[in-house]
Every structure is written in structure tokens, then in C-alpha cells.
Design a protein around this motif. Structure first.
Motif, PDB file in Angstrom:
ATOM      1  N   ILE A  56      51.602  41.206  33.803  1.00 36.49           N
ATOM      2  CA  ILE A  56      50.917  41.993  32.779  1.00 36.49           C
ATOM      3  C   ILE A  56      49.399  41.830  32.912  1.00 36.49           C
ATOM      4  CG2 ILE A  56      50.506  42.223  30.299  1.00 36.49           C
ATOM      5  CD1 ILE A  56      53.149  43.414  31.145  1.00 36.49           C
ATOM      6  N   ARG A  57      48.941  40.606  33.125  1.00 34.51           N
ATOM      7  CA  ARG A  57      47.490  40.382  33.267  1.00 34.51           C
ATOM      8  C   ARG A  57      46.932  41.108  34.486  1.00 34.51           C
ATOM      9  NH1 ARG A  57      48.443  34.918  31.516  1.00 34.51           N
ATOM     10  NH2 ARG A  57      48.498  34.229  33.689  1.00 34.51           N
ATOM     11  N   LEU A  58      47.702  41.151  35.564  1.00 35.24           N
ATOM     12  CA  LEU A  58      47.252  41.845  36.770  1.00 35.24           C
ATOM     13  C   LEU A  58      47.109  43.343  36.488  1.00 35.24           C
ATOM     14  CD1 LEU A  58      46.554  41.877  39.767  1.00 35.24           C
ATOM     15  CD2 LEU A  58      49.008  41.965  40.274  1.00 35.24           C
ATOM     16  N   ILE A  59      48.065  43.914  35.794  1.00 34.56           N
ATOM     17  CA  ILE A  59      47.983  45.332  35.447  1.00 34.56           C
ATOM     18  C   ILE A  59      46.785  45.585  34.530  1.00 34.56           C
ATOM     19  CG2 ILE A  59      49.175  47.202  34.220  1.00 34.56           C
ATOM     20  CD1 ILE A  59      51.822  45.898  35.231  1.00 34.56           C
ATOM     21  N   GLN A  60      46.537  44.665  33.606  1.00 35.00           N
ATOM     22  CA  GLN A  60      45.384  44.800  32.717  1.00 35.00           C
ATOM     23  C   GLN A  60      44.070  44.805  33.492  1.00 35.00           C
ATOM     24  OE1 GLN A  60      46.478  41.517  30.013  1.00 35.00           O
ATOM     25  NE2 GLN A  60      46.319  42.988  28.325  1.00 35.00           N
ATOM     26  N   LYS A  61      44.006  44.064  34.591  1.00 31.32           N
ATOM     27  CA  LYS A  61      42.784  44.040  35.405  1.00 31.32           C
ATOM     28  C   LYS A  61      42.476  45.431  35.953  1.00 31.32           C
ATOM     29  CE  LYS A  61      42.963  39.173  36.789  1.00 31.32           C
ATOM     30  NZ  LYS A  61      43.044  38.198  37.912  1.00 31.32           N
ATOM     31  N   PHE A  62      43.502  46.147  36.356  1.00 30.34           N
ATOM     32  CA  PHE A  62      43.286  47.507  36.849  1.00 30.34           C
ATOM     33  C   PHE A  62      42.848  48.433  35.721  1.00 30.34           C
ATOM     34  CE2 PHE A  62      46.345  46.036  40.155  1.00 30.34           C
ATOM     35  CZ  PHE A  62      45.486  46.152  41.229  1.00 30.34           C
ATOM     36  N   LEU A  63      43.436  48.259  34.543  1.00 23.29           N
ATOM     37  CA  LEU A  63      43.060  49.096  33.415  1.00 23.29           C
ATOM     38  C   LEU A  63      41.620  48.836  32.996  1.00 23.29           C
ATOM     39  CD1 LEU A  63      46.313  48.805  31.249  1.00 23.29           C
ATOM     40  CD2 LEU A  63      45.631  50.690  32.747  1.00 23.29           C
ATOM     41  N   LYS A  64      41.213  47.564  32.992  1.00 23.49           N
ATOM     42  CA  LYS A  64      39.842  47.226  32.619  1.00 23.49           C
ATOM     43  C   LYS A  64      38.843  47.718  33.656  1.00 23.49           C
ATOM     44  CE  LYS A  64      41.040  43.180  29.824  1.00 23.49           C
ATOM     45  NZ  LYS A  64      40.981  41.691  29.724  1.00 23.49           N
ATOM     46  N   ALA A  65      39.221  47.653  34.922  1.00 26.23           N
ATOM     47  CA  ALA A  65      38.336  48.168  35.979  1.00 26.23           C
ATOM     48  C   ALA A  65      38.116  49.655  35.788  1.00 26.23           C
ATOM     49  CB  ALA A  65      38.934  47.895  37.356  1.00 26.23           C
ATOM     50  N   GLY A  66      39.161  50.372  35.373  1.00 24.60           N
ATOM     51  CA  GLY A  66      39.032  51.797  35.098  1.00 24.60           C
ATOM     52  C   GLY A  66      38.103  52.048  33.934  1.00 24.60           C
ATOM     53  N   GLY A 119      46.031  39.508  59.150  1.00 22.38           N
ATOM     54  CA  GLY A 119      46.721  38.291  58.716  1.00 22.38           C
ATOM     55  C   GLY A 119      45.861  37.439  57.801  1.00 22.38           C
ATOM     56  N   ARG A 120      44.636  37.193  58.225  1.00 18.79           N
ATOM     57  CA  ARG A 120      43.735  36.356  57.415  1.00 18.79           C
ATOM     58  C   ARG A 120      43.365  37.064  56.108  1.00 18.79           C
ATOM     59  NH1 ARG A 120      38.653  33.949  60.491  1.00 18.79           N
ATOM     60  NH2 ARG A 120      40.424  33.171  61.697  1.00 18.79           N
ATOM     61  N   ASN A 121      43.122  38.371  56.179  1.00 11.79           N
ATOM     62  CA  ASN A 121      42.755  39.117  54.971  1.00 11.79           C
ATOM     63  C   ASN A 121      43.862  39.080  53.931  1.00 11.79           C
ATOM     64  OD1 ASN A 121      40.192  39.889  55.840  1.00 11.79           O
ATOM     65  ND2 ASN A 121      40.963  41.736  56.850  1.00 11.79           N
ATOM     66  N   LEU A 122      45.115  39.261  54.372  1.00  9.01           N
ATOM     67  CA  LEU A 122      46.230  39.272  53.427  1.00  9.01           C
ATOM     68  C   LEU A 122      46.509  37.884  52.862  1.00  9.01           C
ATOM     69  CD1 LEU A 122      48.745  41.739  55.111  1.00  9.01           C
ATOM     70  CD2 LEU A 122      47.184  42.177  53.208  1.00  9.01           C
ATOM     71  N   GLU A 123      46.354  36.862  53.695  1.00 12.48           N
ATOM     72  CA  GLU A 123      46.524  35.494  53.193  1.00 12.48           C
ATOM     73  C   GLU A 123      45.484  35.189  52.116  1.00 12.48           C
ATOM     74  OE1 GLU A 123      48.702  33.189  53.627  1.00 12.48           O
ATOM     75  OE2 GLU A 123      49.849  33.774  55.404  1.00 12.48           O
ATOM     76  N   ASP A 124      44.253  35.628  52.356  1.00 17.26           N
ATOM     77  CA  ASP A 124      43.185  35.405  51.382  1.00 17.26           C
ATOM     78  C   ASP A 124      43.458  36.188  50.102  1.00 17.26           C
ATOM     79  OD1 ASP A 124      40.359  34.542  50.634  1.00 17.26           O
ATOM     80  OD2 ASP A 124      40.144  36.726  50.561  1.00 17.26           O
ATOM     81  N   LEU A 125      43.882  37.440  50.244  1.00 19.65           N
ATOM     82  CA  LEU A 125      44.207  38.260  49.079  1.00 19.65           C
ATOM     83  C   LEU A 125      45.355  37.648  48.290  1.00 19.65           C
ATOM     84  CD1 LEU A 125      44.009  40.833  47.370  1.00 19.65           C
ATOM     85  CD2 LEU A 125      45.432  41.994  49.089  1.00 19.65           C
ATOM     86  N   ARG A 174      46.058  32.494  42.456  1.00 26.89           N
ATOM     87  CA  ARG A 174      45.150  31.579  41.744  1.00 26.89           C
ATOM     88  C   ARG A 174      44.561  32.228  40.505  1.00 26.89           C
ATOM     89  NH1 ARG A 174      42.820  31.081  46.814  1.00 26.89           N
ATOM     90  NH2 ARG A 174      40.929  32.103  46.038  1.00 26.89           N
ATOM     91  N   GLY A 175      44.766  33.521  40.360  1.00 32.96           N
ATOM     92  CA  GLY A 175      44.166  34.237  39.245  1.00 32.96           C
ATOM     93  C   GLY A 175      42.720  34.612  39.498  1.00 32.96           C
ATOM     94  N   ALA A 176      42.267  34.496  40.771  1.00 28.86           N
ATOM     95  CA  ALA A 176      40.874  34.773  41.105  1.00 28.86           C
ATOM     96  C   ALA A 176      40.651  36.217  41.548  1.00 28.86           C
ATOM     97  CB  ALA A 176      40.410  33.817  42.221  1.00 28.86           C
ATOM     98  N   TYR A 177      41.705  36.979  41.684  1.00 24.25           N
ATOM     99  CA  TYR A 177      41.573  38.369  42.128  1.00 24.25           C
ATOM    100  C   TYR A 177      40.940  39.210  41.031  1.00 24.25           C
ATOM    101  CZ  TYR A 177      42.978  43.148  43.145  1.00 24.25           C
ATOM    102  OH  TYR A 177      42.976  44.498  43.353  1.00 24.25           O
TER     103      TYR A 177
END
Length: 255
Positions: A236-246, A112-118, A124-127
Motif C-alpha cells: 500500500i505504501r509503495l502504491i501511495q508513493k506513485f500517487l503522491k508523485a502524481g 543486473g546491477r541496476n535491478l539489484e540496486d532497485l 529498504r523503503g528507500a525507493y
């Protein structure tokens, strides 16, 4: 690029099985053993969460079906704690850990706490997506196929995003397409092939594969393709984060 602006709220968004073999990413999955004590309450709440998630995805699906040219500009709010929890329980509990070393059972201990934090970091755009851990598996021809093992939280978020995207794109895909779709696999494709061969005169069958497709695909064109239907800049920005991590992972391995 054709854009349609429907009069109804584009945030009413979801997901319809293309055939009887399919199953929504939000549908119930096999229950895992719960924590000791009163297990009825958590399992009842999870069932309610799955229903809530399924209803939200159904609204997306219906909107996608009715407005096939529309760009959806309000999708990110569908990444809820409930959807993240459904995504978590759909993961393989025995899968290998990513670069952070976090296992499924570690994360579930304070879920519960982990998912709330995630959820908070996402909105917030901090992920930040972590680089994948690369492993290699042998191929029949003696070569090795690279396998990227994502961190657990990245798997959760990716599965949640896929559930939302599937709700839109499953309405666009053709019925004879079987690759990487919910509730479909190679056996379904083979069954359809057998039916086609049995009921239609067939002179030839083409078997083709694109070498290293996922390594070579243009990320620029991938994002262009997504933007035909996805107008939510946060998604779109969230998907870009995965692409950049790759990309970071690939550069670090090459160096």
C-alpha cells in the motif's frame, strides 16, 4: 468490509487467464536482441526467471480464487529481482524517457546491477517515485489529451506491482469486463459485442464515458478499495508513493 483469514499461508499467492484471449503479465514476451557474445546463457536464465515468476503468480492466483474474501498480508516479497527483470523486458524499448532521461537501452547496459540496486531500495523503503513528464497528444475534437511519461524505474516497479495485483483481481473481475486487463483490448470487447448482438435481441446500446476519470478519481477511495483485498502495508505504501508523485507533478504544472 468483509475480511477472511484463511488457514493457509497468504503468501502463497497468482494469476489465471479469464479466457483464451488473455495472457499473464508474467508469460514470455517477444525476445529482444541480446548482447554480443554467448547469448544462450542470458536468454536461458531469463526463460527460467519467467517460469519462476509465473509459478509464484500462479500461487497467488490460486489463493485468490480459493479465498475470495481474504486480505493478503504478505505480498511485497513477491517483488523480486526476477519479477523486476520480467517487467523490464516487457517494456517498450523505444519508449520516450521520463524526467531522469534514462532510456531502456541505457538501463539494460548494466541491467543486473541496476535491478539489484532497485530491488534493494524497494525492500529498504528507500525507493522514491519520480514525477512523470507530461506530454500532450491531439484529440479528434481539437483538444489535447495529457500523457504522463513515467521514469524508467517507475515503469518497471509499476508493471511488477500490477502483475501481483492482477493475480488477485483477475479472479474477482467479471468475464464481460475488458478495460485495462491483461490480454484484452477494444477488439476483444467488439468481438463480444458482435456475438451478443447476433445471439440476443438487443433494443438499445449505451455508450458512455467518464470525463477525466483518472484525473478526478478519489485517491482516498482508491486506497480504501485496495485495502479490501490488500492487507500488506508495504505494498500500500509503495502504491501511495506513485500517487503522491502524481500529485507533485500536478501541483508543479499548475503553479
Amino acid at each position: 468490509m468483509m475480511h477472511g483469514r484463511g488457514k493457509s499461508d497468504p503468501s502463497i499467492l497468482a494469476e489465471k487467464p479469464m479466457n483464451n484471449a488473455e495472457q499473464s503479465a508474467a508469460e514470455p514476451v517477444e525476445q529482444r536482441e541480446g548482447a554480443k557474445g554467448n547469448t544462450n546463457q542470458p536468454s536461458t536464465r531469463r526463460a527460467q526467471d519467467r517460469v519462476s515468476v509465473s509459478q509464484a503468480l500462479d500461487r497467488i492466483r490460486q489463493a485468490a480464487k480459493e479465498r475470495r474474501k481474504e486480505r493478503f498480508t504478505a505480498l511485497f516479497h513477491h517483488i523480486t529481482v526476477e519479477l523486476l527483470e520480467v517487467a523490464f523486458y516487457e517494456l517498450n524499448s523505444d519508449a520516450a524517457a521520463g524526467v531522469d532521461g534514462t532510456t531502456w537501452k541505457d538501463y539494460e547496459a548494466d541491467l543486473g546491477r541496476n535491478l539489484e540496486d532497485l530491488h534493494g531500495r524497494l525492500h529498504r523503503g528507500a525507493y522514491r517515485a519520480l514525477p512523470s513528464r507530461r506530454r500532450y497528444i491531439p484529440k479528434p475534437d481539437g483538444r489535447q489529451r495529457p500523457l504522463a511519461v513515467a521514469a524508467l524505474e517507475d515503469k518497471i516497479v509499476q508493471r511488477a506491482v500490477v502483475a501481483v495485483l492482477n493475480a488477485i483481481y483477475e479472479e474477482d473481475f467479471l468475464g464481460f469486463s475488458y478495460g485495462f486487463r491483461p490480454g484484452r483490448g477494444t477488439h476483444d470487447a467488439l468481438d463480444a459485442l458482435v456475438v451478443g448482438i447476433s445471439s440476443t435481441k438487443v433494443n438499445w446500446i449505451l455508450d458512455a464515458d467518464i470525463r477525466s476519470f483518472f484525473d478526478e478519481i478519489s485517491q482516498t477511495w482508491l486506497l480504501r478499495f485496495l485495502k479490501h483485498r490488500i492487507g500488506d502495508t508495504r505494498m500500500i505504501r509503495l502504491i501511495q508513493k506513485f500517487l503522491k508523485a502524481g500529485n507533485s507533478r500536478r501541483r508543479s504544472l499548475d503553479c
